[in-house]
Write an enzyme that holds these catalytic residues in place. Structure first.
Site, short mmCIF file in Angstrom:
data_model
loop_
_atom_site.label_atom_id
_atom_site.label_comp_id
_atom_site.label_asym_id
_atom_site.label_seq_id
_atom_site.Cartn_x
_atom_site.Cartn_y
_atom_site.Cartn_z
N SER A 128 0.83 -1.21 0.00
CA SER A 128 0.00 0.00 0.00
C SER A 128 0.86 1.25 0.00
CB SER A 128 -0.93 0.01 1.21
OG SER A 128 -1.98 -0.93 1.07
N HIS A 129 1.94 1.22 0.77
CA HIS A 129 2.86 2.37 0.77
C HIS A 129 3.44 2.59 -0.63
CE1 HIS A 129 6.08 5.13 1.88
NE2 HIS A 129 6.89 4.35 1.18
N GLU A 130 3.78 1.50 -1.30
CA GLU A 130 4.38 1.62 -2.63
C GLU A 130 3.40 2.17 -3.66
OE1 GLU A 130 7.55 1.14 -3.15
OE2 GLU A 130 7.92 0.42 -1.11
N THR A 131 2.10 2.03 -3.42
CA THR A 131 1.08 2.41 -4.41
C THR A 131 0.11 3.45 -3.89
OG1 THR A 131 -0.31 0.56 -3.65
CG2 THR A 131 1.16 0.12 -5.52
N ARG A 278 4.57 3.50 6.26
CA ARG A 278 4.43 2.05 6.21
C ARG A 278 3.82 1.52 7.51
NH1 ARG A 278 7.72 0.11 1.87
NH2 ARG A 278 9.23 1.66 1.13
#
Length: 314
Positions: A128-131, A278
């Site tokens: 989720s952090h990456e996107t 994160r």
């Protein structure tokens, strides 16, 4: 014991004597790659013979994590992923998530219920952090906006480096795509080989086929690449830090997973926003799954891992 059973037993004994065991107590506590079960004899596999009675580690009780994370939970976690402003609208589905997870039977099925829930929460939090498409004052808070983005934003380059094994295909770019934003030709090559898809020649499958997209993220999650352990082994207790790890402050917990993913940028620098983001996702998802967070959530005082194939490339 019948004659044929005795013959089979003797043959099996000869095979075992003539080759080295792969995991468990027979192999110094090693765990199987890809989340496979370690049988009581020290061999890796995914059938009942490996995962059933006497299984030593990563013993999958079921390949269906839907018992722990329902469709409604998934939709609540990723509440705003289908907003009109999200480039990934309609792509990241619950069904694709479950289907891809079944290809990695150790994911979300290893350990007790608390461990299994934490792994699901940790995976969805990191990806989720990456996107993320969230911001501080976003509706429902910044941690309800995971899985908004599908492709790396801006004007990404080719992410092509010389590789004899995974040479870049003409006209292809290997920028970040999918839940883990997998990048570089060699990572596309390794992931594709693991899931049986030619991603070197067809990298955009990670952004057009949701099951393949999730599978690349699960591949990254489940695969150790020295000197880094796998994210899976860390969150499920399958990783024991060495003396060097302990000296570097790397202790089991969510923080080491952040170190695995992007330690060179985010870890060992005190409190940084990315790490806190994160953790924010992780805590929210743990709350939805009704599971405690565990210890060592940040990597503020951890030294990054040394060089590895996936170091700081995703």
């Amino acid at each position: 014991m019948g004659l044929w059973a005795l013959v089979a037993f003797c043959l099996l004994s000869l095979i075992l004597v003539g080759s080295a065991e792969q995991c468990g107590g027979q192999a110094g506590g090693r765990v199987c790659p890809g989340g496979a079960c370690c049988s009581k004899f020290g061999w890796c596999g995914n059938t009942a013979d490996y995962c059933g009675s006497g299984c030593q580690s990563q013993c999958s009780s079921t390949g269906d994590i839907g018992q722990l994370i329902t469709r409604s939970m998934f939709n609540d976690m990723l509440k705003h992923r289908n907003e009109g402003s999200c480039p990934g609208k309609g792509f990241y589905t619950y069904d694709a998530f479950i289907a891809a997870a079944k290809a990695f039977p150790g994911f979300g099925t290893t350990g007790d219920t608390t461990t299994r829930k934490r792994e699901i929460a940790a995976f969805l939090a990191q990806t989720s952090h990456e996107t993320t498409g969230g911001w501080a004052s976003a509706p429902d808070g910044p941690y309800a906006w995971g899985y908004c983005y599908l492709r790396e934003q801006g004007s990404p380059g080719a992410y092509c480096v010389p590789s004899a094994q995974w040479p870049c295909a003409a006209g292809r770019k290997y920028y970040g795509r999918g839940p883990i934003q997998i990048s570089y030709n060699y990572n596309y090559g390794q992931a594709g080989k693991a899931i049986g898809v030619d991603l070197v020649n067809n990298p955009d499958l990670v952004a057009t086929d949701a099951v393949i997209s999730f599978k690349t993220a699960f591949w990254f999650w489940m695969t150790p690449q020295s000197p880094k352990p796998s994210c899976h082994n860390v969150i499920t207790g399958g990783w024991t830090p060495s003396g060097a790890d302990r000296s570097a402050g790397r202790l089991p917990g969510f923080g080491v997973i952040t170190n695995i993913i992007n330690g060179g940028v985010e870890c060992g620098k005190g409190v940084v926003p990315q790490v806190q983001d994160r953790i924010g996702f992780y805590k929210r998802y743990c709350d939805i799954l009704r599971v405690s967070y565990g210890n060592n959530l940040d990597c503020n005082n951890q030294r990054p891992f040394g060089s590895g194939l996936l170091l700081d490339t995703i």
